[in-house]
Enzyme design. Structure first.
Site, mmCIF file in Angstrom:
data_model
loop_
_atom_site.group_PDB
_atom_site.id
_atom_site.type_symbol
_atom_site.label_atom_id
_atom_site.label_comp_id
_atom_site.label_asym_id
_atom_site.label_seq_id
_atom_site.Cartn_x
_atom_site.Cartn_y
_atom_site.Cartn_z
ATOM 1 N N ILE A 137 32.684 32.884 36.691
ATOM 2 C CA ILE A 137 32.830 31.716 37.675
ATOM 3 C C ILE A 137 34.020 32.262 38.527
ATOM 4 O O ILE A 137 35.061 32.510 38.350
ATOM 5 C CB ILE A 137 33.212 30.372 37.175
ATOM 6 C CG1 ILE A 137 32.004 29.787 36.065
ATOM 7 C CG2 ILE A 137 33.233 29.312 38.290
ATOM 8 C CD1 ILE A 137 30.764 29.850 36.760
ATOM 9 N N LYS A 138 33.594 32.170 39.883
ATOM 10 C CA LYS A 138 34.296 32.693 40.831
ATOM 11 C C LYS A 138 35.399 31.781 41.515
ATOM 12 O O LYS A 138 35.045 30.650 41.998
ATOM 13 C CB LYS A 138 33.887 33.564 42.194
ATOM 14 C CG LYS A 138 33.188 34.505 41.576
ATOM 15 C CD LYS A 138 32.511 35.397 42.858
ATOM 16 C CE LYS A 138 33.441 36.191 43.674
ATOM 17 N NZ LYS A 138 32.652 37.117 44.699
ATOM 18 N N VAL A 139 36.815 31.831 41.286
ATOM 19 C CA VAL A 139 37.787 30.979 41.536
ATOM 20 C C VAL A 139 38.609 31.805 42.689
ATOM 21 O O VAL A 139 39.266 32.861 42.402
ATOM 22 C CB VAL A 139 38.608 30.368 40.724
ATOM 23 C CG1 VAL A 139 39.601 29.704 40.967
ATOM 24 C CG2 VAL A 139 37.696 29.711 39.676
#
Length: 346
Positions: A137-139
């Site tokens: 998941i890209k944060v």
């Protein structure tokens, strides 16, 4: 052996910075994996171009639109399906490498980039919805994103940290990863399955810095600052993941958070089209490469351990930039905010 496979012998993984339904349908992604690509990254701009710029999604849109689903729901349904399918294509890579490679990345909504609590909730929801072990998941590495990264890593969710442009960004991100691992260890969980990459954006730095250098009449440093900035960040990576604090976690099975070079297409036609691949080759790194740059690198890229070469020169170039009165920290902060806005608009 092709050039991508040669990079693997030097310790660098190549991921594909693109996703679209056609390569999932016709086996194109599988062919890239056979050629040596070991991961996929996406972002809202990539999905915008894929959905709005092709006919690949017309049938699916025709089915979803009449349901009354909100636009964000339609986008998410399309994106989740693509990410899941790509993850399934890459699952053999994930299994073969013991979870080092084989990942597909999906970004949390950029509209949440300044909200820690909402980012954590969104990341958890997306991770559960995808239901694949080989997704990241890209944060974003915004001030609100840093505590979210620590929280998510500490909760066992694998993260691709995005929109990093500066050494300060890198220090904060690496610190959040290590603190998250310490929380994970304190809860009694296995650290060997924790995975993260830290996406350091490259060519956009030159795009903005070159404009300022042109204004002050300096062309000698044009096309050099982005690579210098990245080399210094890589040196810091070795420092962070070489001390006693890290060694305690490594003894428990933790893996380093690999730097990932993003934005590696050449924006300036005066520069070589493989510049940001050729110059950034080194172990324990990932380069996520867009389609045209992959084709160019396979055709005429240069494979050599370039990332640790000329580090003193890189530091000197950054010092000379500062002597010109150019504030790289201010530029990189602006680039991060521009990136958040661009992704939100997409």
């Amino acid at each position: 052996m092709n050039r991508i496979q040669e990079l693997a012998t030097l310790g660098q993984s190549v991921w594909y910075d693109n996703i679209q339904r056609a390569p999932l349908d016709d086996g194109g992604l599988g062919a890239l994996v056979e050629a040596g690509v070991t991961g996929v990254t996406s972002n809202p701009s990539i999905f915008k171009n894929a959905i709005a710029g092709s006919a690949d999604y017309d049938d699916a849109l025709g089915e979803l639109a009449p349901t009354g689903m909100p636009l964000t729901g339609i986008y998410e349904a399309l994106a989740l399906e693509d990410i899941q399918r790509a993850a399934d294509v890459l699952r053999p890579v994930y299994d073969r490498t013991g979870g080092v490679d084989g990942y597909v990345s999906l970004e949390v909504s950029p509209s949440l980039a300044h909200d820690t609590v909402a980012t954590v909730a969104e990341a958890r929801r997306l991770y559960a919805a995808l239901d694949r072990p080989n997704v990241l998941i890209k944060v974003p590495a915004t001030p609100a994103g840093i505590p979210a990264i620590e929280d998510l890593i500490g909760g066992g969710i694998n993260i691709n940290v995005t929109l990093m442009f500066s050494l300060d960004h890198y220090d904060a991100v690496a610190g959040a990863y290590i603190a998250g691992l310490e929380r994970l260890a304190a809860s009694g969980r296995d650290l060997s399955g924790a995975a993260s990459v830290a996406s350091f954006f490259v060519s956009r730095v030159d795009t903005m810095v070159d404009q300022v250098l042109e204004e002050v009449g300096n062309r000698e440093l044009q096309g050099k600052i982005a690579i210098a900035n990245t080399k210094v960040a890589y040196a810091r990576f070795h420092e962070v993941f070489g001390g006693e604090r890290w060694e305690r976690l490594a003894a428990l099975g933790a893996r380093v958070q690999r730097p990932l070079w993003a934005s590696t297409s050449t924006k300036n036609p005066r520069y070589p089209d493989t510049l940001y691949v050729d110059a950034l080759i080194g172990p324990d790194t990932v380069n996520t490469v867009p389609p045209a740059t992959i084709d160019a690198f396979l055709d005429h890229g240069t494979v050599s351990p370039s990332l640790e070469a000329d580090l003193d020169e890189a530091r000197d170039q950054l010092a000379r930039l500062a002597e010109l009165g150019i504030d790289l920290d201010a530029i990189t902060e602006q680039l991060q905010e521009n990136g958040v806005i661009s992704f939100a608009n997409a």
